[in-house]
Design an enzyme around this catalytic site. Structure first.
Site, mmCIF file in Angstrom:
data_model
loop_
_atom_site.group_PDB
_atom_site.id
_atom_site.type_symbol
_atom_site.label_atom_id
_atom_site.label_comp_id
_atom_site.label_asym_id
_atom_site.label_seq_id
_atom_site.Cartn_x
_atom_site.Cartn_y
_atom_site.Cartn_z
ATOM 1 C CG ASN A 149 -2.321 -0.665 0.793
ATOM 2 O OD1 ASN A 149 -3.016 -0.178 0.126
ATOM 3 N ND2 ASN A 149 -2.457 -1.796 1.529
ATOM 4 C CG ASP A 196 -5.565 0.142 3.124
ATOM 5 O OD1 ASP A 196 -5.143 0.358 1.945
ATOM 6 O OD2 ASP A 196 -6.188 -1.051 3.289
#
Length: 290
Positions: A149, A196
């Site tokens: 990510n 994330d």
């Protein structure tokens, strides 16, 4: 710094896996993808209008190009995406299909270089990697990830941040003017949920969404946790700064992995959220080497 208001759902996109928000000032619009829903979305905050396009394969990210178009990172490779026609044209494949990887999350730095990651679609194998696309072509810069990510880059362009989601670690690299990475190190370890997509603000602080963590976090440039913002949904995937002053934060979310009971309790999961902050984000750059 503190959030001025609580996160509010501004677009009930019902995204199974919303990701990759991009503020394009020329459009006054927020663009993002639904990876598992195979959709690209555009939302105009001023009017509330929204559009969506079907993607031919899972879209991990979209990135604006200096000629006015877009690059879409799909499971099948990098494509040029034309919203006017809805067409996707393959630029290049990235990895062998036998790996069962897909592209996941991307970023354009101040030099117009495109950075993006790949990840194992089944989320079990360490076959993911970090890539750079610039005038020299496509280069694999780091390997050994299951779920990548980011990345994101500091305001001075000298540090690149990249996330290993399953290891719950955000890494920092030294970034040279020519785009080379060195001195990989742990920037922060996350103890709740899974880190994330990251984004960086004008003070050099790193914001990251937490999947299964109910919050976004803001870290100082030295890695110290300095801010947490609570959401009414569990899975926050990535942030983008938008609006005329770049002080409106937009956040994509997901209902992927939620049980029916959890979805019933989180009816806004998969929506696009926003909240205001006191420190502006960085402007969205455009790819100059497509």
């Amino acid at each position: 710094m503190s959030a001025i208001d609580e996160p509010q759902c501004v677009f009930t996109a019902d995204a199974e896996l919303g990701e990759g928000p991009v503020w394009r000032s020329a459009d006054d619009a927020l663009w993002f993808v639904d990876i598992k829903g195979l959709r690209i979305h555009r939302f105009e905050p001023a009017t509330g209008a929204a559009w969506s396009w079907a993607a031919p394969a899972q879209p991990g990210f979209i990135a604006p190009v200096s000629d006015g178009g877009w690059i879409a990172g799909l499971k099948t490779g990098l494509h040029r995406f034309d919203p006017r026609s809805g067409r996707f044209e393959l630029m290049t494949s990235v990895e062998d299909a036998s790996l069962d990887n897909r592209l996941n999350d991307g970023f354009v730095d101040g030099q117009g270089r495109l950075w993006f990651g790949s990840m194992h679609d089944g989320e079990t194998n360490l076959t993911g990697a970090l890539y750079r696309l610039d005038g020299r072509g496509l280069v694999r810069c780091d390997t050994g990830y299951c779920i990548t990510n980011g990345p994101a880059v500091s305001p001075d362009g000298r540090t690149l941040y990249h996330t290993d989601t399953l290891k719950k670690v955000i890494y920092a690299f030294d970034l040279s003017p020519g785009g080379d990475l060195s001195n990989k190190r742990v920037f922060a370890k996350v103890d709740e949920g899974y880190p994330d997509g990251p984004a960086v603000d004008a003070e050099g602080c790193i914001w990251t969404g937490l999947f299964a963590g109910w919050h976004v976090r803001r870290y100082a440039p030295d890695g110290k946790l300095i801010e947490k913002v609570r959401f009414p949904v569990a899975n926050i995937t990535k942030l983008a700064f938008g609006g005329d002053d770049l002080k409106t934060v937009y956040a994509t979310t997901a209902w992927k992995g939620l049980s029916k009971a959890e979805r019933d309790a989180q009816p806004l999961a998969g929506g696009l959220f926003s909240f205001r902050v006191d420190v502006a984000g960085l402007p969205q750059h455009e790819v100059r080497h497509a």
